[in-house]
Design a protein around this motif. Structure first.
Motif, PDB file in Angstrom:
ATOM      1  N   ARG A 133       0.826  -1.200   0.000  1.00  0.00           N
ATOM      2  CA  ARG A 133       0.000   0.000   0.000  1.00  0.00           C
ATOM      3  C   ARG A 133       0.863   1.255   0.000  1.00  0.00           C
ATOM      4  N   MET A 134       2.007   1.195   0.688  1.00  0.00           N
ATOM      5  CA  MET A 134       2.910   2.337   0.687  1.00  0.00           C
ATOM      6  C   MET A 134       3.448   2.611  -0.702  1.00  0.00           C
ATOM      7  N   LEU A 135       3.791   1.567  -1.440  1.00  0.00           N
ATOM      8  CA  LEU A 135       4.303   1.752  -2.799  1.00  0.00           C
ATOM      9  C   LEU A 135       3.237   2.362  -3.708  1.00  0.00           C
ATOM     10  N   ILE A 136       1.989   1.934  -3.548  1.00  0.00           N
ATOM     11  CA  ILE A 136       0.901   2.516  -4.341  1.00  0.00           C
ATOM     12  C   ILE A 136       0.726   3.994  -3.986  1.00  0.00           C
ATOM     13  N   ALA A 137       0.725   4.298  -2.693  1.00  0.00           N
ATOM     14  CA  ALA A 137       0.588   5.689  -2.263  1.00  0.00           C
ATOM     15  C   ALA A 137       1.765   6.531  -2.747  1.00  0.00           C
ATOM     16  N   LEU A 138       2.966   5.949  -2.737  1.00  0.00           N
ATOM     17  CA  LEU A 138       4.146   6.668  -3.199  1.00  0.00           C
ATOM     18  C   LEU A 138       4.040   6.999  -4.684  1.00  0.00           C
ATOM     19  N   ALA A 139       3.584   6.028  -5.490  1.00  0.00           N
ATOM     20  CA  ALA A 139       3.432   6.262  -6.930  1.00  0.00           C
ATOM     21  C   ALA A 139       2.408   7.361  -7.198  1.00  0.00           C
ATOM     22  N   VAL A 140       1.265   7.312  -6.495  1.00  0.00           N
ATOM     23  CA  VAL A 140       0.242   8.347  -6.667  1.00  0.00           C
ATOM     24  C   VAL A 140       0.782   9.703  -6.248  1.00  0.00           C
ATOM     25  N   PHE A 141       1.509   9.750  -5.143  1.00  0.00           N
ATOM     26  CA  PHE A 141       2.085  10.997  -4.652  1.00  0.00           C
ATOM     27  C   PHE A 141       3.049  11.607  -5.671  1.00  0.00           C
ATOM     28  N   LEU A 142       3.917  10.790  -6.244  1.00  0.00           N
ATOM     29  CA  LEU A 142       4.900  11.300  -7.205  1.00  0.00           C
ATOM     30  C   LEU A 142       4.224  11.819  -8.469  1.00  0.00           C
ATOM     31  N   VAL A 143       3.197  11.128  -8.930  1.00  0.00           N
ATOM     32  CA  VAL A 143       2.487  11.577 -10.137  1.00  0.00           C
ATOM     33  C   VAL A 143       1.804  12.922  -9.878  1.00  0.00           C
ATOM     34  N   ILE A 144       1.124  13.045  -8.746  1.00  0.00           N
ATOM     35  CA  ILE A 144       0.438  14.300  -8.420  1.00  0.00           C
ATOM     36  C   ILE A 144       1.433  15.448  -8.297  1.00  0.00           C
ATOM     37  N   VAL A 145       2.559  15.203  -7.618  1.00  0.00           N
ATOM     38  CA  VAL A 145       3.566  16.250  -7.456  1.00  0.00           C
ATOM     39  C   VAL A 145       4.159  16.652  -8.799  1.00  0.00           C
ATOM     40  N   PHE A 146       4.443  15.664  -9.648  1.00  0.00           N
ATOM     41  CA  PHE A 146       5.021  15.963 -10.960  1.00  0.00           C
ATOM     42  C   PHE A 146       4.078  16.838 -11.784  1.00  0.00           C
ATOM     43  N   VAL A 147       2.809  16.473 -11.805  1.00  0.00           N
ATOM     44  CA  VAL A 147       1.836  17.239 -12.596  1.00  0.00           C
ATOM     45  C   VAL A 147       1.658  18.638 -12.011  1.00  0.00           C
ATOM     46  N   TYR A 148       1.580  18.741 -10.693  1.00  0.00           N
ATOM     47  CA  TYR A 148       1.365  20.046 -10.062  1.00  0.00           C
ATOM     48  C   TYR A 148       2.515  21.003 -10.368  1.00  0.00           C
ATOM     49  N   ILE A 149       3.749  20.542 -10.177  1.00  0.00           N
ATOM     50  CA  ILE A 149       4.893  21.429 -10.408  1.00  0.00           C
ATOM     51  C   ILE A 149       5.019  21.773 -11.886  1.00  0.00           C
ATOM     52  N   ALA A 150       4.721  20.817 -12.764  1.00  0.00           N
ATOM     53  CA  ALA A 150       4.784  21.101 -14.198  1.00  0.00           C
ATOM     54  C   ALA A 150       3.760  22.156 -14.587  1.00  0.00           C
ATOM     55  N   VAL A 151       2.576  22.126 -13.977  1.00  0.00           N
ATOM     56  CA  VAL A 151       1.543  23.121 -14.287  1.00  0.00           C
ATOM     57  C   VAL A 151       1.835  24.442 -13.593  1.00  0.00           C
ATOM     58  N   ARG A 152       2.234  24.381 -12.334  1.00  0.00           N
ATOM     59  CA  ARG A 152       2.473  25.605 -11.555  1.00  0.00           C
ATOM     60  C   ARG A 152       3.743  26.314 -12.005  1.00  0.00           C
ATOM     61  N   PHE A 153       4.780  25.580 -12.321  1.00  0.00           N
ATOM     62  CA  PHE A 153       6.052  26.180 -12.745  1.00  0.00           C
ATOM     63  C   PHE A 153       6.339  25.782 -14.191  1.00  0.00           C
ATOM     64  N   ASP A 154       7.162  24.764 -14.375  1.00  0.00           N
ATOM     65  CA  ASP A 154       7.445  24.281 -15.734  1.00  0.00           C
ATOM     66  C   ASP A 154       7.981  22.856 -15.650  1.00  0.00           C
ATOM     67  N   ARG A 155       8.255  22.278 -16.820  1.00  0.00           N
ATOM     68  CA  ARG A 155       8.655  20.875 -16.883  1.00  0.00           C
ATOM     69  C   ARG A 155      10.009  20.643 -16.231  1.00  0.00           C
ATOM     70  N   GLU A 156      10.967  21.563 -16.448  1.00  0.00           N
ATOM     71  CA  GLU A 156      12.306  21.372 -15.875  1.00  0.00           C
ATOM     72  C   GLU A 156      12.266  21.359 -14.349  1.00  0.00           C
ATOM     73  N   MET A 157      11.467  22.234 -13.768  1.00  0.00           N
ATOM     74  CA  MET A 157      11.351  22.237 -12.307  1.00  0.00           C
ATOM     75  C   MET A 157      10.719  20.952 -11.806  1.00  0.00           C
ATOM     76  N   SER A 158       9.770  20.426 -12.554  1.00  0.00           N
ATOM     77  CA  SER A 158       9.129  19.176 -12.154  1.00  0.00           C
ATOM     78  C   SER A 158      10.132  18.021 -12.176  1.00  0.00           C
ATOM     79  N   VAL A 159      10.952  17.947 -13.218  1.00  0.00           N
ATOM     80  CA  VAL A 159      11.955  16.885 -13.312  1.00  0.00           C
ATOM     81  C   VAL A 159      12.988  17.024 -12.190  1.00  0.00           C
ATOM     82  N   ALA A 160      13.419  18.256 -11.920  1.00  0.00           N
ATOM     83  CA  ALA A 160      14.394  18.483 -10.850  1.00  0.00           C
ATOM     84  C   ALA A 160      13.829  18.093  -9.491  1.00  0.00           C
TER      85      ALA A 160
END
Length: 398
Positions: free
Chosen positions: A176-203
């Motif tokens: 369950r932790m691995l599933i939650a971790l995957a969901v967390f990373l996807v949400i964070v990646f999308v949020y930072i890419a939308v709020r800032f830009d793609r390079e910041m999301s990758v970093a």
């Protein structure tokens, strides 16, 4: 016509303008003459973090290699919830009951030493926690009688608590932790890419993966026991790390909003200024976060003896420190490296360096604003450093 003296005066005015407005980020000159604490508190950009990114990349790579080697060679010390076994709890009802004496009795009864013997709690609630491989009913009764015979009549057989723990529950927690971790990373990646830009999301993702690997590697190196509380705490520290990273990125985004319209500072220099401006805040946040965690661990270990609180506090203590390092010394330099791979940022960096080289060599340069020219049907950006120096007079349209 304008003579050489007027051109030199114009160049001097441009250079003076670069230094005359210390309040503007693009014109700011780092003040390295102040004391260490003054530079740290004021955020003048005097700490070269992004500029020395290769050194920090080397330090980061060394830490990662050590942690990965430890994980691959030593592995982890898994708790009973992951491996399964029998847990015995012996109350300390007399001064003769100690961890050493209980271990001797259990070893004699089973013919082999237990996997771990620990003291938990304090005062009247103090107990000796013994962990062994899974025991059958006859073995459990044999250990209980041996303990009662050794420490009786103060210790009755009914006071010895024995329970079997299956590894299934620990495996379910991990899944369950691995599933939650995957969901967390996807949400964070999308949020930072939308709020800032793609390079910041990758970093930011690179910083989070560093936090995960290093925190796990430290557990492997030291040999701390991995429990379900450790797994749960791992998700908590990722939240702290991404929060600190977003704060740094927000300041960098503010500083670099119009950086391509000036030739005074490169993107990396503006990013370094943003890191300096948030450096004291990151340190304060880390210290304020660490102090209650240490207090929690002290209360858990010396006063209450609650192992779950100790495990939760330990993983958070390690994660907060690692997260502070990654947000400052990894995320920001990695962002500058990714940005400089973009053609427009690379051209701007080259333009700034070329302008500085011209100034240092004494070659007259202008304001170095990009000018659009047309060449064989193409629109080309040129630099004032490559053209004639402006005289300061407005050209009339004829």
């Amino acid at each position: 016509m304008t003579g050489p003296d007027n051109k030199a005066a114009g160049d001097s005015a441009v250079l003076d303008a670069d230094k005359a407005q210390p309040g503007a980020d693009a014109d700011f000159v780092a003040d390295r003459d102040r004391s260490f604490l003054s530079r740290l508190y004021t955020g003048t950009g005097a700490f070269e973090i992004v500029g020395r990114r290769r050194m920090w990349y080397g330090v980061t790579a060394a830490i990662l290699l050590i942690c990965l080697a430890s994980i691959g060679i030593r592995g982890f010390t898994l708790g009973i919830d992951f491996e399964g076994g029998t847990q015995m709890s012996v109350p300390v009802v007399s001064s003769e009951i100690t961890a050493e004496s209980v271990e001797e009795v259990v070893t004699a009864a089973l013919g082999e030493a237990p996997e771990s013997v620990q003291t938990a709690g304090a005062g009247g609630s103090q107990t000796i926690q013994v962990r062994t491989e899974t025991l059958d009913l006859a073995e459990a009764e044999s250990v209980t009688r041996a303990l009662a015979d050794e420490f009786g009549p103060e210790l009755a057989p009914a006071e010895v608590s024995i329970s079997d723990v299956s590894s299934t529950w620990g495996n379910e927690i991990t899944e369950r932790m691995l599933i939650a971790l995957a969901v967390f990373l996807v949400i964070v990646f999308v949020y930072i890419a939308v709020r800032f830009d793609r390079e910041m999301s990758v970093a930011a993702m690179g910083s989070l993966f560093f936090d995960l690997i290093v925190t796990a590697g430290i557990y492997s190196l030291v040999g701390w026991e991995v429990t379900p509380a450790t797994v749960i705490g791992l998700l908590t520290i990722l939240g702290f790390s991404i929060y600190d990273t977003v704060v740094v990125f927000d300041k960098i985004s503010e500083n670099t909003r119009s950086v391509l319209q000036t030739t005074r500072r490169t993107y990396a220099e503006q990013a370094n200024l943003g890191v300096n401006q948030t450096l004291m805040r990151s340190i304060n946040t880390t210290v304020i976060s660490v102090l209650p965690i240490i207090a929690l661990m002290i209360i858990a270990v010396w006063l209450l003896g609650v192992g779950t609180l100790k495990d939760l506090g330990l993983i958070q203590l390690v994660g907060v420190i690692v997260g502070a390092y990654s947000s400052i010394f990894l995320a920001a330099p990695l962002l500058a490296t990714l940005k400089e791979r973009r053609p427009d940022v690379a051209r701007h960096t080259e333009k700034v360096l070329r302008r500085r080289a011209a100034v240092e060599s004494g070659v007259p340069v202008g304001d170095a604003r990009p000018v659009r020219t047309h060449r064989r049907g193409e629109t080309v950006d040129t630099d004032d450093a490559d053209r004639a120096v402006p005289t300061g007079k407005r050209r009339r349209n004829r």
